[in-house]
Design a protein around this motif. Structure first.
Motif, PDB file in Angstrom:
ATOM      1  N   LEU A  51       0.941  -1.234   0.080  1.00  0.00           N
ATOM      2  CA  LEU A  51      -0.094  -0.146  -0.069  1.00  0.00           C
ATOM      3  C   LEU A  51       0.788   1.286   0.037  1.00  0.00           C
ATOM      4  N   ASP A  52       0.598   2.226  -0.830  1.00  0.00           N
ATOM      5  CA  ASP A  52       0.947   3.538  -0.601  1.00  0.00           C
ATOM      6  C   ASP A  52       0.104   4.456  -0.004  1.00  0.00           C
ATOM      7  N   VAL A  53       0.571   5.590   0.515  1.00  0.00           N
ATOM      8  CA  VAL A  53      -0.503   6.451   1.343  1.00  0.00           C
ATOM      9  C   VAL A  53      -1.757   7.093   0.369  1.00  0.00           C
ATOM     10  N   PRO A  54      -1.662   7.182  -0.800  1.00  0.00           N
ATOM     11  CA  PRO A  54      -2.807   7.732  -1.768  1.00  0.00           C
ATOM     12  C   PRO A  54      -3.863   6.593  -1.642  1.00  0.00           C
ATOM     13  N   THR A  90       1.807  10.481  10.399  1.00  0.00           N
ATOM     14  CA  THR A  90       2.265  11.473  10.490  1.00  0.00           C
ATOM     15  C   THR A  90       2.334  12.903   9.525  1.00  0.00           C
ATOM     16  N   GLY A  91       1.236  12.721   8.863  1.00  0.00           N
ATOM     17  CA  GLY A  91       1.041  13.901   7.937  1.00  0.00           C
ATOM     18  C   GLY A  91       1.675  13.610   6.520  1.00  0.00           C
ATOM     19  N   ARG A  92       2.078  12.497   6.309  1.00  0.00           N
ATOM     20  CA  ARG A  92       2.644  11.829   4.967  1.00  0.00           C
ATOM     21  C   ARG A  92       1.518  11.843   3.866  1.00  0.00           C
ATOM     22  N   THR A  93       1.913  12.275   2.593  1.00  0.00           N
ATOM     23  CA  THR A  93       0.818  12.001   1.751  1.00  0.00           C
ATOM     24  C   THR A  93       1.127  11.266   0.438  1.00  0.00           C
ATOM     25  N   ALA A  94       2.565  10.692   0.529  1.00  0.00           N
ATOM     26  CA  ALA A  94       3.167  10.019  -0.519  1.00  0.00           C
ATOM     27  C   ALA A  94       3.920   8.890   0.160  1.00  0.00           C
ATOM     28  N   GLY A  95       4.263   8.023  -0.867  1.00  0.00           N
ATOM     29  CA  GLY A  95       5.173   7.050  -0.559  1.00  0.00           C
ATOM     30  C   GLY A  95       4.532   5.765   0.159  1.00  0.00           C
ATOM     31  N   PRO A  96       5.205   4.692   0.655  1.00  0.00           N
ATOM     32  CA  PRO A  96       4.480   3.516   0.928  1.00  0.00           C
ATOM     33  C   PRO A  96       4.177   3.708   2.610  1.00  0.00           C
TER      34      PRO A  96
END
Length: 207
Positions: A51-54, A90-96
């Motif tokens: 899974l990626d964040v999106p 923690t606020g990430r919007t992209a990446g695994p």
């Protein structure tokens, strides 16, 4: 209690043991979120680790996974995962979603594609072998046999415990995304046995 082998699951009474494992603060947040999500979604470990964040839909507590063969499908989680997941991101919007411990190599055969790297941390995704090793090590403390469990057993246990609660074969098929009811095997039989016990208790209550 029987051993928790590669293709078996804890009985319904083992839910308490899983809860202790999931909530053990000695384990990092990343692992606790992964384990809960695998159990609650009954998804395959490869699907969740990919899974990626999106891919996440936090509002509806679901994620779009890539199945075997490349098809895409939604899996759904419950309240415990919903509470922990925002802390992991923690606020990430992209990446695994599940990041490796170290930064990904920038070049060479092991260097992941740019889209598979978190732009905030420079880390790639947690690998299946590493995730499996960490789960087995942590679960040894909760395994009466001291062997530890496998990630696949979380999917198996999730389905088995749903069957023990009386979920129908159709519901289990929808949850597991098995293409044929015949492949549900032990889950369906367990559901039938549970239904029979419910009917037996009902007959006794009417006497």
């Amino acid at each position: 209690m029987a051993a928790f082998h590669a293709r078996s699951a804890l009985p319904s009474s083992g839910i308490t043991r899983l809860d202790r494992l999931f909530s053990d603060d000695r384990n990092p947040l990343r692992e606790r979120v992964l384990w809960r999500m695998l159990y609650e979604t009954c998804a395959r470990a490869e699907e969740i680790l990919g899974l990626d964040v999106p891919d996440l839909d936090m509002e509806f507590r679901r994620a779009l996974v890539t199945e075997k063969g490349g098809d895409r499908a939604y899996v759904h989680w419950e309240t415990p995962t919903a509470r922990l997941l925002p802390r992991l991101l923690t606020g990430r919007t992209a990446g695994p979603v599940f990041l490796a411990d170290r930064c990904a190599p920038a070049a060479g055969r092991r260097a992941p594609a740019l889209g598979d790297i978190c732009p905030d941390t420079g880390r790639g995704g947690l690998s299946y072998p590493r995730a499996e090793y960490l789960f087995k090590q942590a679960s040894k403390l909760h395994d009466p046999h001291g062997v530890g469990y496998t990630l696949h057993q979380l999917r198996h246990s999730g389905l088995t415990h749903l069957a023990a609660k009386g979920r129908s074969a159709a519901e289990l098929q929808a949850k597991s995304r098995h293409r044929h009811l015949t492949t549900l095997g032990i889950y369906v039989r367990l559901g039938e046995e549970t239904s029979a016990r419910i009917n037996e208790h009902h007959r006794r209550d009417r006497r």
